[in-house]
Scaffold this motif. Sequence first.
Motif, PDB file in Angstrom:
ATOM      1  N   LEU A 287     -19.244 -10.421  32.685  1.00 28.33           N
ATOM      2  CA  LEU A 287     -17.825 -10.700  32.430  1.00 28.33           C
ATOM      3  C   LEU A 287     -17.560 -12.178  32.226  1.00 28.33           C
ATOM      4  CD1 LEU A 287     -16.278  -8.377  35.158  1.00 28.33           C
ATOM      5  CD2 LEU A 287     -16.524  -7.922  32.712  1.00 28.33           C
ATOM      6  N   THR A 288     -18.626 -12.973  32.150  1.00 24.49           N
ATOM      7  CA  THR A 288     -18.439 -14.416  32.097  1.00 24.49           C
ATOM      8  C   THR A 288     -18.988 -14.961  30.787  1.00 24.49           C
ATOM      9  OG1 THR A 288     -18.710 -14.443  34.488  1.00 24.49           O
ATOM     10  CG2 THR A 288     -18.813 -16.554  33.354  1.00 24.49           C
ATOM     11  N   GLY A 289     -18.096 -15.507  29.982  1.00 23.31           N
ATOM     12  CA  GLY A 289     -18.517 -16.041  28.699  1.00 23.31           C
ATOM     13  C   GLY A 289     -19.060 -17.455  28.833  1.00 23.31           C
ATOM     14  N   ALA A 290     -20.108 -17.739  28.096  1.00 25.50           N
ATOM     15  CA  ALA A 290     -20.673 -19.088  28.086  1.00 25.50           C
ATOM     16  C   ALA A 290     -20.051 -19.877  26.943  1.00 25.50           C
ATOM     17  CB  ALA A 290     -22.179 -19.009  27.903  1.00 25.50           C
ATOM     18  N   VAL A 291     -20.236 -21.200  26.964  1.00 22.29           N
ATOM     19  CA  VAL A 291     -19.822 -22.019  25.821  1.00 22.29           C
ATOM     20  C   VAL A 291     -21.053 -22.749  25.297  1.00 22.29           C
ATOM     21  CG1 VAL A 291     -17.427 -22.355  26.484  1.00 22.29           C
ATOM     22  CG2 VAL A 291     -19.160 -23.904  27.391  1.00 22.29           C
ATOM     23  N   GLU A 292     -21.100 -22.932  23.996  1.00 22.64           N
ATOM     24  CA  GLU A 292     -22.209 -23.680  23.423  1.00 22.64           C
ATOM     25  C   GLU A 292     -22.022 -25.134  23.792  1.00 22.64           C
ATOM     26  OE1 GLU A 292     -22.613 -21.852  19.199  1.00 22.64           O
ATOM     27  OE2 GLU A 292     -24.437 -21.732  20.410  1.00 22.64           O
ATOM     28  N   SER A 293     -23.090 -25.756  24.238  1.00 24.11           N
ATOM     29  CA  SER A 293     -22.952 -27.121  24.731  1.00 24.11           C
ATOM     30  C   SER A 293     -24.312 -27.776  24.833  1.00 24.11           C
ATOM     31  CB  SER A 293     -22.293 -27.078  26.111  1.00 24.11           C
ATOM     32  OG  SER A 293     -22.388 -28.334  26.735  1.00 24.11           O
ATOM     33  N   ASP A 294     -24.308 -29.103  24.758  1.00 27.06           N
ATOM     34  CA  ASP A 294     -25.535 -29.859  24.993  1.00 27.06           C
ATOM     35  C   ASP A 294     -25.464 -30.588  26.326  1.00 27.06           C
ATOM     36  OD1 ASP A 294     -26.960 -29.245  22.653  1.00 27.06           O
ATOM     37  OD2 ASP A 294     -25.666 -30.616  21.503  1.00 27.06           O
ATOM     38  N   ALA A 295     -24.385 -30.373  27.065  1.00 25.65           N
ATOM     39  CA  ALA A 295     -24.164 -31.152  28.292  1.00 25.65           C
ATOM     40  C   ALA A 295     -25.119 -30.687  29.375  1.00 25.65           C
ATOM     41  CB  ALA A 295     -22.716 -31.016  28.747  1.00 25.65           C
ATOM     42  N   ASP A 296     -26.172 -31.471  29.609  1.00 28.94           N
ATOM     43  CA  ASP A 296     -27.160 -31.045  30.599  1.00 28.94           C
ATOM     44  C   ASP A 296     -27.239 -31.999  31.791  1.00 28.94           C
ATOM     45  OD1 ASP A 296     -28.210 -33.104  29.208  1.00 28.94           O
ATOM     46  OD2 ASP A 296     -29.988 -32.035  28.468  1.00 28.94           O
ATOM     47  N   THR A 297     -26.276 -32.910  31.902  1.00 32.38           N
ATOM     48  CA  THR A 297     -26.191 -33.760  33.093  1.00 32.38           C
ATOM     49  C   THR A 297     -24.730 -33.758  33.549  1.00 32.38           C
ATOM     50  OG1 THR A 297     -25.628 -35.724  31.833  1.00 32.38           O
ATOM     51  CG2 THR A 297     -27.982 -35.344  32.250  1.00 32.38           C
ATOM     52  N   LEU A 298     -24.498 -34.198  34.784  1.00 27.35           N
ATOM     53  CA  LEU A 298     -23.115 -34.269  35.288  1.00 27.35           C
ATOM     54  C   LEU A 298     -22.267 -35.194  34.430  1.00 27.35           C
ATOM     55  CD1 LEU A 298     -23.316 -34.373  39.182  1.00 27.35           C
ATOM     56  CD2 LEU A 298     -22.151 -32.697  37.743  1.00 27.35           C
ATOM     57  N   GLU A 299     -22.868 -36.332  34.043  1.00 28.92           N
ATOM     58  CA  GLU A 299     -22.123 -37.287  33.215  1.00 28.92           C
ATOM     59  C   GLU A 299     -21.676 -36.619  31.915  1.00 28.92           C
ATOM     60  OE1 GLU A 299     -24.922 -37.783  34.757  1.00 28.92           O
ATOM     61  OE2 GLU A 299     -25.324 -39.888  35.235  1.00 28.92           O
ATOM     62  N   ALA A 300     -22.610 -35.854  31.317  1.00 27.07           N
ATOM     63  CA  ALA A 300     -22.292 -35.224  30.042  1.00 27.07           C
ATOM     64  C   ALA A 300     -21.218 -34.159  30.218  1.00 27.07           C
ATOM     65  CB  ALA A 300     -23.560 -34.617  29.448  1.00 27.07           C
TER      66      ALA A 300
END
Lengths: 335, 635
Positions: A287-300
């Motif tokens: 029931l949980t949709g993901a989002v496309e993203s490159d954010a792989d650190t907290l800063e990102a």
Amino acid sequence: MALRQESPESRWVSASGAQAVAPPLADAETNGAGSARRLTHLQRLEAESIYIMREVAAQAENAVMLYSIGKDSSVMLRLALKAFYPGTPPFPFMHIDTTWKFREMYQFRERMAREHGLDMIVHINQEGLRRGINPFTHGSAVHTDVMKTESLKQALDKYAFDAAFGGARRDEERSRAKERVFSFRSAQHRWDPKNQRPELWRLYNARKRKGESIRVFPLSNWTELDVWQYIYLEQIPIVPLYFAKERPIVERDGALIMVDDDRMPLEPGEKPRMRKVRFRTLGCYPLTGAVESDADTLEAIVSEMVQARTSERQGRVIDHDQDASMEKKKQEGYF
Amino acid sequence: MAVTEPGSEELAARLEADRQAGLLRFVTCGSVDDGKSTLIGCLLYEAGLLFEDQQRALESDSRRIGTQGERLDYALLLDGLAAEREQGITIDVAHRYFQTDRRKFIVADSPGHEQYTRNMVTGASNSDCAVLLLDARKGALTQTRRHAYIVSLLGVRHVAVAINKLDLVGYSESRFRELETECRDFADQVGLPGVTCIPVAAIHGDNVVVRSTRTPWYDGPTLLEYLETVEIDEDRLQAAPLRLPVQWVNRPDHSFRGFAGMVVSGTVAAGDRVVALPSRRESTVARVVAYEGDLDRAMTGQSVTVTLSDEIDISRGEVIADVASPPGVADQFEATLVWMAEEPLLRGRNYLMRVGTTTVGATVAPLKYRIDVHSLKRIAADKLELNEIGVGELELDRPIPFDSYSSNRDTGGFVLIDRITSQTVGAGMLNFELHRSHSVQWQAIDVDKASHVRLKGHRPCVLWMTGLSGAGKSTIANLVERKLYSLGCHTYLLDGDNVRHGLNKDLGFTDADRVENIRRIAEVAKLMVDAGLIVITSFISPFRSERRTARELLEDDEFIEVFVDAPLKVAEARDPKNLYAKARRGEIANFTGIDSPYEPPESPEVHIETTTTTAEIAAEQLMSELRRRNVLDPE
């Protein structure tokens, strides 16, 4: 946020020195340009949340902190550790387990319980389990009602908790924007939005009638961005699913669903494809949709948040069921 | 993300700016239909602060259920409850969050309808600043004035008046100036120091975020500019003496005893001399403990845990304060009250009062006056109805540390809680302490209660009979007293009718007078118990709250509540004094059971059902209860 760029006195333009290490939050001495020392908004929010937690500990007879494993729960846990330091939080934690959470969430829950020596109660609606309730056959509404709402009521009754902390924020959804920090429920766990207690200053009246219980929301005044900034500044551990990574994804009704285990029935011809995604909110994986993203650190992630153009609940399938759906669910006892 | 990646420097700088941004809490208020929700919706929209999906939802909702034709209906962003969206009004305070690069904002958007004034008070209580709306066509209505007055009462020092719907008066400067003068006059009357008037048309966005070209005659700030620059009252509190109300005593093991709470004014550091009030124990701060390591100094607004260098016993509800300028300690005050419950505030009724982290019993006696918010005139009153504001004297059951509300909201603001329903029924602000109590001190007397009891040969107590008129209270009370007398006990029967001939002959039968009637009886019964007597009271005593007050005046074992139970039909059929008949004919007003309520006891010590029990058996039942409690045989 166009406004930021238009402002002639934009402070962030003049600030200098990129830092890889997060600056400490409780650094009141150095902030502010004037001579007066002031708390930052995150310090004020933190202090308010801690105050609320201590009020509950002092006023309630049998409190519990609902722990959903998500980022808001991670922040609540950190605040609870702070509020009662050097002691430990004087209440147990409880996870209402639908059995359909992401595997990484279960691993994370166990890790947190172990690292902090938490008294962690895990409750599953056994009746629902026996009936084989699942989001695929029964749909998100029935699944959520039985395995989440009903299950929560069962657990609160079973342990006779009279106050339960939840991580809900007022910026999440319209009906939540109107809910008090101390929100009363009838013996049947119903919420009456038209008859809420006045809540003035910092005076939280936790007295209740027999059978009533309280849901307490210490993060009421935090926004999603506040939560992320706090996680970043305090370096709070969170479930790895929040970070972008290649994951097996199918697309259904426009939502990116991760195939987390082999319980997920695939449509004919449907094949999971590896896509770089992350989750802004965590719940039951189907029931949980993901989002496309490159954010792989907290800063990102924080950076992505600052530029975010979509509010987080959009990823949740259950909120879109009907108009005013959250208000209705809350009246029925959903957290 | 490595530091060298493009944008990361910008990000770090932005995070730093965000980290340092201050926080402004403001409340929006004004009469219904003046367009508050529209104004805030416009602020969020124009400032580009909506998420894309929120914006899409707004556009589709505006087409579907909007009230603005082709235009966006900003109010739909804020009216969150289904009932509100259907009725097109705001019922409860909605909280909104937005930020610019200068500040983060928490907006309490509060309802305009009069019946929701208590929600508006809630919104204003935590605000640094208020945005008051008025409709340029209508000017200041009663509700606008009420809100301006409440804002001033709650100590909100900065107010922006958004004179809205200026488009509907043709962006007329003269109309704006006229209203500006009206607002200034009213602000002066209610004691609002800083008022800024801004000409606005929220529906078109004029002077909300962007300066309007249609008001070239206006050179003041836009609403957003005002909100970004208005001063916050934080510095004053930082410079004030320390106040730290203790919330929680942290004792994880025997080696650590910390006092946890929020610093609500001043600062605290190791080495500071402090005093705990009301216990008046002094000590020195040893550590300011925090999860991330001890703090050098904690500021106003921080939640902290302090340890002291002496092993002194301090509990929740005490205030740790600067020893050089501690708060006052008192048990009688003049206070301003805002009533928030359907059931009125009654003079003489005992409520729970929460102030800071302490809870005490409090009685309003007397109420001095209520305030007509339109004329600001003082009107004599002995009760306050829902949404009314008044000034009265408060008597507490024990002294508390306090500051006047105008110097500190946290040590001078309070709520009143109904003892039975546990609801928050009123809010108030302490103005100053009254010195009456200091001149009347409790006289120490050598012959005390224990001495009286020794002489009597039995223990004192109160048999508190409650029930409808005609239930049989007096008959049973009379029989019990005769039985006790024949055993040689010292008794007194306080009877409702008899007392009203003397002690209480100034009282009638309104709710307020009934409360006072029972308060006096309870006090008299307490004196008689002090004298060692077995007291039997025979009063309808219809309200749980007053019976509870009577119970609390006495020791645990001394109060025996006796419910003399007869259904209304039965009592009315008996009608020994012909009173029901008169009440039915309308010759007596406020008669219990007819046009005045009776609240039956929830757990009386003795329950007598007079439809199945004779008076003689009931009297015997009470005698055996007294024997069971060893009242008649103290050894």
